[in-house]
Write a protein that holds these residues in place. Structure first.
Motif, PDB file in Angstrom:
ATOM      1  N   ARG A  59       0.815  -1.139  -0.112  1.00  0.00           N
ATOM      2  CA  ARG A  59       0.000   0.005   0.026  1.00  0.00           C
ATOM      3  C   ARG A  59       0.893   1.238   0.045  1.00  0.00           C
ATOM      4  NH1 ARG A  59      -3.117   2.982   4.535  1.00  0.00           N
ATOM      5  NH2 ARG A  59      -4.434   4.161   3.464  1.00  0.00           N
ATOM      6  N   GLY A  60       1.701   1.114   0.718  1.00  0.00           N
ATOM      7  CA  GLY A  60       2.703   2.327   0.905  1.00  0.00           C
ATOM      8  C   GLY A  60       3.458   2.723  -0.512  1.00  0.00           C
ATOM      9  N   ILE A  67       2.173   9.617  -5.680  1.00  0.00           N
ATOM     10  CA  ILE A  67       2.978  10.855  -5.415  1.00  0.00           C
ATOM     11  C   ILE A  67       3.890  11.320  -6.391  1.00  0.00           C
ATOM     12  CG2 ILE A  67       4.441  11.953  -3.673  1.00  0.00           C
ATOM     13  CD1 ILE A  67       2.908  10.714  -1.417  1.00  0.00           C
ATOM     14  N   VAL A  68       4.770  10.546  -6.903  1.00  0.00           N
ATOM     15  CA  VAL A  68       5.723  10.695  -7.754  1.00  0.00           C
ATOM     16  C   VAL A  68       5.199  10.802  -9.037  1.00  0.00           C
ATOM     17  CG1 VAL A  68       7.767   9.656  -8.960  1.00  0.00           C
ATOM     18  CG2 VAL A  68       7.807   9.474  -6.396  1.00  0.00           C
ATOM     19  N   CYS A  69       4.174  10.130  -9.315  1.00  0.00           N
ATOM     20  CA  CYS A  69       3.600  10.462 -10.648  1.00  0.00           C
ATOM     21  C   CYS A  69       3.048  11.818 -11.082  1.00  0.00           C
ATOM     22  CB  CYS A  69       2.704   9.380 -11.284  1.00  0.00           C
ATOM     23  SG  CYS A  69       3.498   7.804 -11.442  1.00  0.00           S
ATOM     24  N   ARG A  70       2.332  11.998  -9.843  1.00  0.00           N
ATOM     25  CA  ARG A  70       1.867  13.457  -9.581  1.00  0.00           C
ATOM     26  C   ARG A  70       2.454  14.589  -9.751  1.00  0.00           C
ATOM     27  NH1 ARG A  70      -0.529  14.464  -4.496  1.00  0.00           N
ATOM     28  NH2 ARG A  70      -1.219  12.182  -4.639  1.00  0.00           N
ATOM     29  N   SER A  71       3.758  14.752  -9.263  1.00  0.00           N
ATOM     30  CA  SER A  71       4.696  15.660  -9.436  1.00  0.00           C
ATOM     31  C   SER A  71       6.150  14.968  -9.107  1.00  0.00           C
ATOM     32  CB  SER A  71       4.549  16.749  -8.397  1.00  0.00           C
ATOM     33  OG  SER A  71       5.371  17.660  -8.354  1.00  0.00           O
ATOM     34  N   ARG A  72       6.952  15.002 -10.444  1.00  0.00           N
ATOM     35  CA  ARG A  72       7.947  14.367 -10.720  1.00  0.00           C
ATOM     36  C   ARG A  72       9.300  15.202 -10.021  1.00  0.00           C
ATOM     37  NH1 ARG A  72       8.820   9.479 -14.110  1.00  0.00           N
ATOM     38  NH2 ARG A  72       6.793   8.917 -14.646  1.00  0.00           N
ATOM     39  N   GLN A  84       4.388  10.344   5.250  1.00  0.00           N
ATOM     40  CA  GLN A  84       3.865  10.665   6.613  1.00  0.00           C
ATOM     41  C   GLN A  84       2.477  11.083   6.830  1.00  0.00           C
ATOM     42  OE1 GLN A  84       6.876  12.345   9.171  1.00  0.00           O
ATOM     43  NE2 GLN A  84       5.826  11.714  10.964  1.00  0.00           N
ATOM     44  N   ALA A  85       2.279  12.200   6.215  1.00  0.00           N
ATOM     45  CA  ALA A  85       1.189  12.908   6.288  1.00  0.00           C
ATOM     46  C   ALA A  85      -0.169  12.084   5.671  1.00  0.00           C
ATOM     47  CB  ALA A  85       1.051  14.281   5.592  1.00  0.00           C
ATOM     48  N   LEU A  86       0.091  11.500   4.464  1.00  0.00           N
ATOM     49  CA  LEU A  86      -1.072  10.633   3.900  1.00  0.00           C
ATOM     50  C   LEU A  86      -1.365   9.561   4.562  1.00  0.00           C
ATOM     51  CD1 LEU A  86      -0.341  11.254   0.231  1.00  0.00           C
ATOM     52  CD2 LEU A  86      -2.094  12.276   1.570  1.00  0.00           C
ATOM     53  N   CYS A  87      -0.385   8.692   4.829  1.00  0.00           N
ATOM     54  CA  CYS A  87      -0.589   7.264   5.571  1.00  0.00           C
ATOM     55  C   CYS A  87       0.039   7.068   6.688  1.00  0.00           C
ATOM     56  CB  CYS A  87      -0.463   6.291   4.354  1.00  0.00           C
ATOM     57  SG  CYS A  87       1.265   6.187   3.817  1.00  0.00           S
TER      58      CYS A  87
END
Length: 107
Positions: A59-60, A67-72, A84-87
């Motif tokens: 899951r992590g 996260i990486v695909c959203r902003s490289r 840490q903030a998300l999961c």
């Protein structure tokens, strides 16, 4: 009910590997492996694995990839903070780099 490994170990004293294979209808390689394990360890139970458990779960890893695909352009340090903030997964920037490298992301 007895397991195959118990049967093999009990019959070990009088039978050859080939005879055990024919009696129990189990492949010879498995019979041989069980007998070798019995001779070395004195048991056929599953031994505890070696090494430390992985910090990143599947899951992590999916979250990391998202996260990486959203902003490289994010740094490993900021990605670790986002995770840490998300999961609630607390990992170091070195672990982030290692996991990304394993996923095929470079640079």
């Amino acid at each position: 009910m007895q397991t195959a490994s118990t049967n093999i170990c009990e019959r070990l004293c009088n039978k050859s590997i080939h005879e055990i294979h024919l009696l129990l209808n189990i492949p010879r390689s498995i019979v041989s492996g069980i007998i070798t394990k019995w001779k070395q360890l004195g048991t056929t139970a599953i031994q505890p694995r070696s090494g430390r458990p992985r910090k990143m779960t599947e899951r992590g890893q999916r979250m990391l990839k998202r996260i990486v695909c959203r902003s490289r352009q994010l740094s490993a340090k900021s990605i670790a903070k986002d995770l840490q903030a998300l999961c609630g997964l607390q990992i170091s920037k070195t672990t982030v780099r290692r996991e990304l490298h394993g996923m095929g992301f470079r640079g």
